[in-house]
Write a protein that holds these residues in place. Structure first.
Motif, PDB file in Angstrom:
ATOM      1  N   SER A   1      -2.706  10.726  -9.939  1.00 41.11           N
ATOM      2  CA  SER A   1      -0.512  10.735 -10.255  1.00 41.11           C
ATOM      3  C   SER A   1       0.454  11.222  -9.128  1.00 41.11           C
ATOM      4  O   SER A   1      -0.015  12.569  -8.393  1.00 41.11           O
ATOM      5  N   GLU A   2       1.557  10.465  -9.355  1.00 44.93           N
ATOM      6  CA  GLU A   2       2.033  10.748  -8.316  1.00 44.93           C
ATOM      7  C   GLU A   2       3.162  11.183  -8.841  1.00 44.93           C
ATOM      8  O   GLU A   2       4.285  10.760 -10.013  1.00 44.93           O
TER       9      GLU A   2
ATOM     10  N   ILE B   1       7.533   8.669 -12.121  1.00 46.39           N
ATOM     11  CA  ILE B   1       5.680   9.581 -12.570  1.00 46.39           C
ATOM     12  C   ILE B   1       5.281   8.072 -12.740  1.00 46.39           C
ATOM     13  O   ILE B   1       5.317   7.304 -13.407  1.00 46.39           O
ATOM     14  N   THR B   2       4.235   7.725 -11.401  1.00 46.36           N
ATOM     15  CA  THR B   2       3.485   7.477 -11.704  1.00 46.36           C
ATOM     16  C   THR B   2       1.727   7.314 -11.508  1.00 46.36           C
ATOM     17  O   THR B   2       1.266   7.947 -11.155  1.00 46.36           O
TER      18      THR B   2
ATOM     19  N   PRO C   1       0.503  -1.182   0.064  1.00 49.70           N
ATOM     20  CA  PRO C   1      -0.153  -0.115   0.278  1.00 49.70           C
ATOM     21  C   PRO C   1       0.680   1.465  -0.133  1.00 49.70           C
ATOM     22  O   PRO C   1       0.125   2.361  -0.607  1.00 49.70           O
ATOM     23  N   THR C   2       2.034   1.398   0.562  1.00 47.67           N
ATOM     24  CA  THR C   2       2.771   2.151   0.935  1.00 47.67           C
ATOM     25  C   THR C   2       3.395   2.509  -1.235  1.00 47.67           C
ATOM     26  O   THR C   2       3.724   3.856  -0.848  1.00 47.67           O
ATOM     27  N   THR C   3       3.474   1.799  -1.685  1.00 49.45           N
ATOM     28  CA  THR C   3       3.900   2.433  -3.292  1.00 49.45           C
ATOM     29  C   THR C   3       3.029   3.031  -3.483  1.00 49.45           C
ATOM     30  O   THR C   3       2.177   3.258  -3.669  1.00 49.45           O
ATOM     31  N   PRO C   4       3.220   4.493  -4.429  1.00 56.30           N
ATOM     32  CA  PRO C   4       2.961   4.992  -5.703  1.00 56.30           C
ATOM     33  C   PRO C   4       2.350   3.707  -6.309  1.00 56.30           C
ATOM     34  O   PRO C   4       1.270   5.286  -7.420  1.00 56.30           O
TER      35      PRO C   4
END
Length: 896
Positions: free
Chosen positions: A438-439, A470-471, A425-428
């Motif tokens: 987006s992150e 960028i995700t 859950p902590t991943t972008p």
């Protein structure tokens, strides 16, 4: 330089020029005459004074006098500034030397390089003596050992009207010739003065003529006003102007040039290469004298557009004029415009290069291919597994399949393609999939959340040089299908904030294509599943034919081709092949409806033409029931070929509705296409169908096919038929499966554009000894005799155990035919894969199975027939009807 011009305008000469009616050239001439006279007088006085001193002093004075006389002679300064000083001054110095009674007069530049010398081979060499004090404006005398021997020489500076030293003049005598020469110099000095006066007169005439041409006969006051205007314009323009001399010295700089280059107050007159705060590249350009057009150079944080042109194109003095323009803001705007242009090109290429196919993985790879090296160094695309199967994505799933990986290098430490990744859950990626937002991570080394996925791999990624991410979620029609990850290395810098919107735009374009591919995959899977469920999975074993088949879907997907082998009563078999025009789910569904209808109509044992008529009516009703006219139009154009083969009579009845005629492969290997009556495609209505009957030899093979087998855009229909004939001919030993394989190899490309259905059936004939028939008189007493004859035939076939059931069936069917039918009445037994009992009569009224009441004596016979046989039914013939029943053969004992 401009300040110096201003000071010159403020000297008294300006007022004199304003009052004197003479021209500028005349005033210069008067000054030159006065200067020559003063020089001559000074030289004579010097000689008189020198005559009273000793020999050495006399020589020094004579040398100084001659040197000063020549240094101050009119035209010397101009000659020094001219292109060929030696050519002008060498004759003058030689004439002056002989006239003045000195041994040499040497004119040199400020570096001590000789322009003149009595010995011509000494010209161009360095002067022997000390010139430092003279460069400072002093007159120096000394005794040296020079080219002529021991010499006494004087070195005098040559100054221009502004007091600048522009050259040096040295005159001297050999010590042995000094004595007695002093008094002989007076005529020489006078002669030199006269020559100088003549030169001054000539120079004045030339200068006056040139000034008149260059100034268009303007007077001093007019020239002053013009200069004032020029000076005002020069220093008020917002463009820097420099004038650089041929020797690389700065001659003029306006106020804007001083501001742009941050020049010191004393910059004019100094070499440009030694000016402080001037960038080396800019200084090299100014000193080179080459032409330049809008070259951009850095100066104190400013970007200057430099233009440079030579000044001697039209005979002017050597040097260059330089213009400077501050283009810092313009370059910044140009840079932003270039970035915007590159981004627009990237979006344009993405629009063309993404979504070229309806393949999900290929579309994701196209997104990575377009953006690598133009936007990011590495690109990965992760999709939900359900999306790859064409299903809707799971709303809370964090596990995604990596379907695309591309980068500028192949040795990257990112997850490989095809891996199922369960993002924490902590991943972008997990946050982007869950929220659709987006992150941007500009510094991966300091971001902790993404490293929790795989700390060891995260360390390798950072050590590899990837430092920014960028995700962007892949969203389409309100659903998140996956995420696209853009990775960038250190050498290209981190992603900026405005690049986040560019990534979202790129992913948005790809998302629509991916979702379209997902929907196509789902529809294709549904259509394929439907079509496979509707097509026969295996052909039934039948004694009438040995069949083989092939079905190949088209490159564009499923369509409406179908085939079937349907067992019919009496050992007969129906062969069917059809084609519904169009592709996709609708065509497959329509094909299923038609195939089901053919099965239903075949149970009525209708002849081929009647069956096609019923099928034509059904297609017409389908067209009327369709809500969408465009979809209904796809049904019109369905074709069908229906054939019934009877192994007892070896006759085959065929009818076709817009379909291609079958190929007949005879036992000798010859191939023919029978001339069957052609009917319109199904659904058009209004035209009857006709049946044709053929008698086939045992072993004849019928090849039924759809148009996808022989039609191709590279050949016409006749050529395809000929290729089919060649593929089938000459091989009577082949079985149907081998014929199917050979035909496909000969006629089809690697990826056919249309569906292909091929059915090959080899006919068999039932031997006469397996058939028994009797004519029955219309008398109830004849029933017993038929039972006895039938049981005897069963004994001959080894089927005596079926005698009881057969007697029961024959008693009921024959009795009904005698009681309710009409002559002729006929009984036939067929020993095939089942025992078939047929009773025919001349009426079309058929019996119906029903429940008999308790008090009724009859009505139970057909019920007993239905319970004791495998199946029973009625078929109609042109002469009446046939009631038939099938009895299963007893299982043979297995050999031990």
């Amino acid at each position: 330089m401009a300040d110096r011009f201003a000071r010159l305008r403020r000297i008294p000469g300006r007022s004199l020029a304003g009052k004197s009616p003479r021209s500028v050239a005349g005033q210069v001439f008067v000054l030159q005459v006065a200067l020559v006279v003063l020089l001559v007088i000074g030289a004579v006085l010097a000689l008189l004074l020198q005559s009273q001193r000793d020999t050495s002093a006399e020589a020094r004075r004579r040398s100084v006098a001659v040197a000063q006389t020549f240094a101050h002679a009119p035209g010397v300064v101009a000659a020094l500034r001219g292109p060929t000083p030696s050519a002008v001054l060498q004759p003058l110095t030689e004439a002056g030397r002989r006239t003045a009674g000195v041994d040499f007069i040497v004119v040199m530049d400020t570096h001590g390089i000789r322009y003149t010398h009595p010995l011509p081979d000494r010209i161009g060499r360095r002067f022997v003596g000390t010139i430092g004090p003279s460069l400072a404006g002093q007159v120096r005398t000394e005794s040296v050992h020079g080219p002529l021997g021991q010499e006494v020489q004087a070195i005098v500076p040559v100054e221009d009207t502004g007091g600048h030293v522009v050259g040096l003049v040295s005159a001297g005598l050999k010590v042995k010739n000094v004595t007695g020469q002093v008094y002989h110099q007076i005529p020489i000095i006078l002669t030199a003065g006269a020559i100088a006066l003549g030169l001054a007169t000539a120079v004045t005439a030339l200068v006056g003529s040139r000034l008149r041409r260059q100034t268009h006969s303007l007077g001093p006051d007019e020239m002053t006003r013009m200069y004032d205007h020029h000076d005002a314009v020069l220093h008020s323009v917002r463009e820097g102007v420099l004038i650089v001399g041929g020797d690389g010295r700065l001659l003029l700089a306006n106020d804007e040039a001083r501001r742009l280059l941050d020049l010191p107050p004393d910059a004019e007159g100094r070499p440009v290469a030694k000016l402080p705060k001037l960038e080396p590249e800019t200084a090299a350009l100014l000193a080179s004298g080459r032409e330049a057009t809008d070259e951009v150079h850095l100066a104190g944080g400013l970007l200057l557009a430099v233009n440079q042109r030579p000044t001697d194109r039209d005979g002017g003095p050597a040097g260059t004029v330089v213009t400077l323009r501050d283009s810092t803001e313009l370059q910044a705007l140009s840079g932003r415009a270039e970035v915007a242009r590159e981004r627009l090109n990237l979006l344009y290429d993405a629009g063309l290069g993404i979504g070229t196919t309806l393949d999900i993985a290929r579309t994701a790879d196209e997104l990575a291919q377009v953006t690598v090296d133009r936007f990011a160094d590495f690109v990965t695309v992760d999709l939900d597994d359900a999306v790859l199967c064409g299903e809707e994505p799971e709303p809370a799933s964090a596990g995604m399949r990596r379907v695309a990986v591309r980068g500028v290098r192949d040795d990257h430490p990112l997850y490989e393609k095809g891996r199922l990744i369960d993002f924490v859950p902590t991943t972008p990626q997990a946050r982007g999939y869950g929220t659709g937002v987006s992150e941007r991570l500009p510094d991966l080394a300091s971001a902790a959340g993404w490293q929790a996925q795989d700390p060891e791999r995260a360390g390798r990624i950072v050590d590899y040089g990837i430092n920014s991410l960028i995700t962007a979620p892949i969203r389409a029609r309100g659903a998140v299908l996956g995420v696209a990850n853009f990775w960038r290395s250190k050498e290209h810098g981190p992603f900026e904030e405005e690049e986040l919107s560019l990534a979202e735009e790129l992913v948005a374009r790809a998302a629509v294509s991916i979702d379209n591919a997902r929907r196509f995959t789902r529809e294709h899977a549904l259509a394929v599943t439907l079509q496979r469920s509707l097509l026969p999975r295996a052909l039934p074993e039948h004694g009438a034919v040995e069949a083989g088949y092939r079905y190949l879907p088209a490159q564009s997907g499923v369509s409406g081709d179908w085939f079937d082998v349907i067992p019919l009563p009496g050992g007969r078999v129906a062969l069917v092949v059809g084609d519904v025009v169009g592709h996709g789910l609708h065509a497959a569904a329509t094909m299923g409806r038609l195939r089901t209808a053919v099965h239903n109509f075949s149970t009525l044992d209708l002849p081929p033409d009647e069956l096609l008529s019923h099928l034509d009516d059904l297609v017409g009703r389908i067209d009327q029931d369709e809500d969408c006219p465009e979809t209904a139009a796809n049904v019109v154009g369905a074709t069908c070929l229906y054939a019934i083969y009877d192994p007892v009579s070896r006759r085959c009845a065929m009818a076709r509705a817009g379909h291609l005629a079958p190929a007949l492969v005879r036992p000798d290997g010859t191939v023919t296409f029978p001339d069957l009556p052609s009917g319109p495609p199904l659904g058009l209505g209004g035209m009857p169908f006709r049946t044709a009957e053929l008698e086939l030899e045992e072993g004849t093979q019928l090849a039924l096919y759809t148009d996808g087998l022989i039609e191709d855009r590279h050949r016409d229909l006749d050529e395809g038929m000929e290729l089919l004939r060649r593929a089938l001919a000459g091989h009577p030993e082949r079985d149907p499966e081998e014929h199917c394989r050979a035909v496909l190899d000969a006629l089809l490309p690697a990826r056919p554009r249309d569906d292909v259905a091929l059915l090959v059936a080899r006919t068999r004939a039932l031997p006469p000894e397996r058939i028994a028939d009797w004519d029955v008189p219309p008398d109830p007493a004849a029933v017993a005799g038929i039972r006895v004859a039938a049981c005897a035939q069963l004994d001959a076939w080894g089927l005596a155990e079926l005698g009881f059931v057969l007697e029961l069936v024959l008693s009921e069917l024959v009795t009904n035919a005698i009681r309710y039918g009409s002559a002729p009445i006929h009984v036939r037994l067929i020993h095939d894969r089942a025992l078939v009992c047929e009773v025919s009569d001349g009426t079309s009224a058929s019996p119906h199975l029903r429940y008999a009441a308790t008090t009724e004596e009859g009505g139970r016979g057909l019920f007993l027939v239905a319970r004791t046989t495998e199946r029973w039914g009625t078929r109609y013939t042109p002469d009446g009807k046939v009631i038939w029943a099938e009895l299963a053969l007893p299982e043979l004992p297995q050999e031990t």
